[in-house]
Scaffold this motif. Structure first.
Motif, PDB file in Angstrom:
ATOM      1  N   LEU A   1       2.337   2.542 -17.414  1.00 24.94           N
ATOM      2  CA  LEU A   1       3.796   2.609 -17.387  1.00 24.94           C
ATOM      3  C   LEU A   1       4.335   2.431 -18.804  1.00 24.94           C
ATOM      4  CD1 LEU A   1       4.246   0.329 -14.260  1.00 24.94           C
ATOM      5  CD2 LEU A   1       4.407   2.831 -14.309  1.00 24.94           C
ATOM      6  N   ASP A   2       5.585   2.794 -19.011  1.00 28.71           N
ATOM      7  CA  ASP A   2       6.188   2.658 -20.333  1.00 28.71           C
ATOM      8  C   ASP A   2       6.054   1.228 -20.842  1.00 28.71           C
ATOM      9  OD1 ASP A   2       7.075   4.870 -21.653  1.00 28.71           O
ATOM     10  OD2 ASP A   2       9.105   4.812 -20.867  1.00 28.71           O
ATOM     11  N   GLY A   3       5.699   1.105 -22.119  1.00 30.52           N
ATOM     12  CA  GLY A   3       5.551  -0.211 -22.725  1.00 30.52           C
ATOM     13  C   GLY A   3       4.222  -0.860 -22.417  1.00 30.52           C
TER      14      GLY A   3
ATOM     15  N   THR B   1       3.483   3.625 -25.477  1.00 24.23           N
ATOM     16  CA  THR B   1       2.897   2.292 -25.455  1.00 24.23           C
ATOM     17  C   THR B   1       3.856   1.319 -26.138  1.00 24.23           C
ATOM     18  OG1 THR B   1       1.794   2.452 -27.607  1.00 24.23           O
ATOM     19  CG2 THR B   1       0.639   3.392 -25.704  1.00 24.23           C
ATOM     20  N   SER B   2       3.500   0.048 -26.123  1.00 21.70           N
ATOM     21  CA  SER B   2       4.375  -0.951 -26.738  1.00 21.70           C
ATOM     22  C   SER B   2       4.512  -0.746 -28.244  1.00 21.70           C
ATOM     23  CB  SER B   2       3.840  -2.361 -26.449  1.00 21.70           C
ATOM     24  OG  SER B   2       2.571  -2.552 -27.032  1.00 21.70           O
ATOM     25  N   HIS B   3       3.540  -0.055 -28.855  1.00 19.87           N
ATOM     26  CA  HIS B   3       3.630   0.261 -30.279  1.00 19.87           C
ATOM     27  C   HIS B   3       4.269   1.628 -30.530  1.00 19.87           C
ATOM     28  CE1 HIS B   3       1.738  -3.199 -32.047  1.00 19.87           C
ATOM     29  NE2 HIS B   3       0.677  -3.094 -31.259  1.00 19.87           N
ATOM     30  N   GLY B   4       4.767   2.268 -29.479  1.00 21.84           N
ATOM     31  CA  GLY B   4       5.474   3.521 -29.637  1.00 21.84           C
ATOM     32  C   GLY B   4       4.613   4.764 -29.658  1.00 21.84           C
ATOM     33  N   LEU B   5       3.345   4.646 -29.294  1.00 24.85           N
ATOM     34  CA  LEU B   5       2.461   5.811 -29.264  1.00 24.85           C
ATOM     35  C   LEU B   5       2.683   6.595 -27.976  1.00 24.85           C
ATOM     36  CD1 LEU B   5      -0.848   4.138 -30.538  1.00 24.85           C
ATOM     37  CD2 LEU B   5       0.883   5.337 -31.882  1.00 24.85           C
TER      38      LEU B   5
ATOM     39  N   LEU C   1      -4.853  -0.983 -22.479  1.00 22.12           N
ATOM     40  CA  LEU C   1      -5.123   0.395 -22.074  1.00 22.12           C
ATOM     41  C   LEU C   1      -6.363   0.950 -22.767  1.00 22.12           C
ATOM     42  CD1 LEU C   1      -4.360   3.039 -20.636  1.00 22.12           C
ATOM     43  CD2 LEU C   1      -2.813   3.530 -22.553  1.00 22.12           C
ATOM     44  N   THR C   2      -6.436   0.778 -24.074  1.00 26.09           N
ATOM     45  CA  THR C   2      -7.533   1.392 -24.825  1.00 26.09           C
ATOM     46  C   THR C   2      -8.876   0.739 -24.534  1.00 26.09           C
ATOM     47  OG1 THR C   2      -6.997   0.014 -26.757  1.00 26.09           O
ATOM     48  CG2 THR C   2      -6.049   2.218 -26.677  1.00 26.09           C
ATOM     49  N   VAL C   3      -8.899  -0.560 -24.319  1.00 27.06           N
ATOM     50  CA  VAL C   3     -10.184  -1.206 -24.058  1.00 27.06           C
ATOM     51  C   VAL C   3     -10.720  -0.790 -22.691  1.00 27.06           C
ATOM     52  CG1 VAL C   3      -9.451  -3.389 -22.963  1.00 27.06           C
ATOM     53  CG2 VAL C   3     -11.442  -3.367 -24.445  1.00 27.06           C
TER      54      VAL C   3
END
Length: 321
Positions: free
Chosen positions: A8-10, A53-57, A16-18
């Motif tokens: 979901l957004d944020g 993502t939370s970093h804006g990706l 997510l990546t791990v």
């Protein structure tokens, strides 16, 4: 095995990546070592075509297809690490839609998993009602107060319950991925963990900071301050309650509601925390440290440290080398 990661957004980038890295590594090694007998087909799904993502990706996301049934659905954390940001996020339209979809998947027989703040989505959706769970340790008081009919144990890293499994804070996403792989192949999980330099952990207890938990309630905050001033003394519930101008019953009830434990157990947590600080930050011998935190000898303290932290004095001091 078909695995959906509900993003979901944020979403918390690391969570997510791990998950993606660990599960896709497992898929690769399964193909090499098992000839395709075990597969991990991972898809990122969501309520929108693209999320940030939370970093804006920007992350492309597959839409929900009613005819595609997952074996597992994993919910990574949203990057909302405080009650002030988490509670509004639970009311977001896309988050509510995600909860409804989780209920549908579960009703259709899918297994559901979540780590860190993702566990709040399962609880909010009603999927954990009457069950057991863990969550990110610093939000355990909020979880306990918001979902009183769920048996929470934030000291555990992973809690399986029925077709649902919850995992602890932040890097608990990795523990969750390794647990899932190990459920189907312990040998494969061992290979993945060695490639990622990741150990299997069963407890969050060594990472919990007691005074962070106390901040969730003013009575507990005052009790924590009083307790730190009396670590050398024997614990008295009546004395503690009197100092806080409350009743022993009220103090007992507040500790249970916020911390999930008795005042004495929390008092011992603070003793363990102080002892660990002295073990790692001084050259004092164990008997002297034991006296500083109210124990008659180092043997008693050493036993408590191993029970609470899973490590003894030698291991704690080795952590700093």
């Amino acid at each position: 095995m078909k695995i959906f990661i509900l993003a979901l957004d944020g979403v918390f980038d690391t969570g997510l990546t791990v998950l993606l890295d660990a599960l896709r590594l497992a898929h690769k090694f399964a193909a090499q070592q098992m000839g395709g007998a075990l597969t991990f087909e991972v898809s990122i799904v969501g309520m929108r075509k693209k999320i940030k993502t939370s970093h804006g990706l920007a992350i492309p996301v597959q839409g929900i297809m009613p005819d595609v049934k997952p074996d597992w659905v994993i919910v990574p954390a949203l990057n909302t690490g405080s009650p002030e940001t988490l509670i509004p996020a639970l009311g977001r339209r896309d988050v509510r839609q995600g909860m409804e979809q989780l209920r549908k998947w579960h009703a259709e027989g899918a297994h559901i998993a979540a780590s860190c703040i993702g566990t709040f989505l399962l609880a909010e959706a009603g999927l954990l009602d009457g069950g057991e769970a863990t969550t990110t340790w610093w939000l355990a008081p909020l979880f306990r107060q918001r979902y009183p009919n769920i048996l929470l144990d934030e000291t555990r890293m992973l809690v399986p319950w029925g077709r649902i499994v919850t995992a602890g804070a932040a890097m608990g996403h990795l523990d969750l991925a390794l647990w899932l792989v190990r459920k189907y192949s312990p040998e494969l999980a061992a290979v993945v963990s060695r490639y990622l330099l990741a150990d299997f952990r069963s407890s969050q207890a060594p990472y919990i900071i007691p005074n962070h938990l106390a901040q969730a309630d003013p009575v507990i905050q005052r009790f924590e301050r009083w307790a730190r001033d009396h670590l050398k003394e024997g614990f008295s519930l009546a004395e503690a309650a009197g100092a806080l101008a409350t009743s022993p019953r009220t103090l007992q009830r507040r500790c249970q509601a916020v911390l999930g434990k008795s005042p004495l157990s929390y008092f011992q947590d603070l003793r363990v925390e102080r002892a660990r600080s002295l073990i790692q930050g001084s050259s004092l011998d164990l008997d002297t440290i034991a006296a500083e935190v109210g124990y008659v000898d180092g043997t008693t303290l050493g036993t408590l440290l191993r029970e609470r932290l899973g490590r003894g004095v030698r291991e704690l001091r080795a952590d700093l080398r």
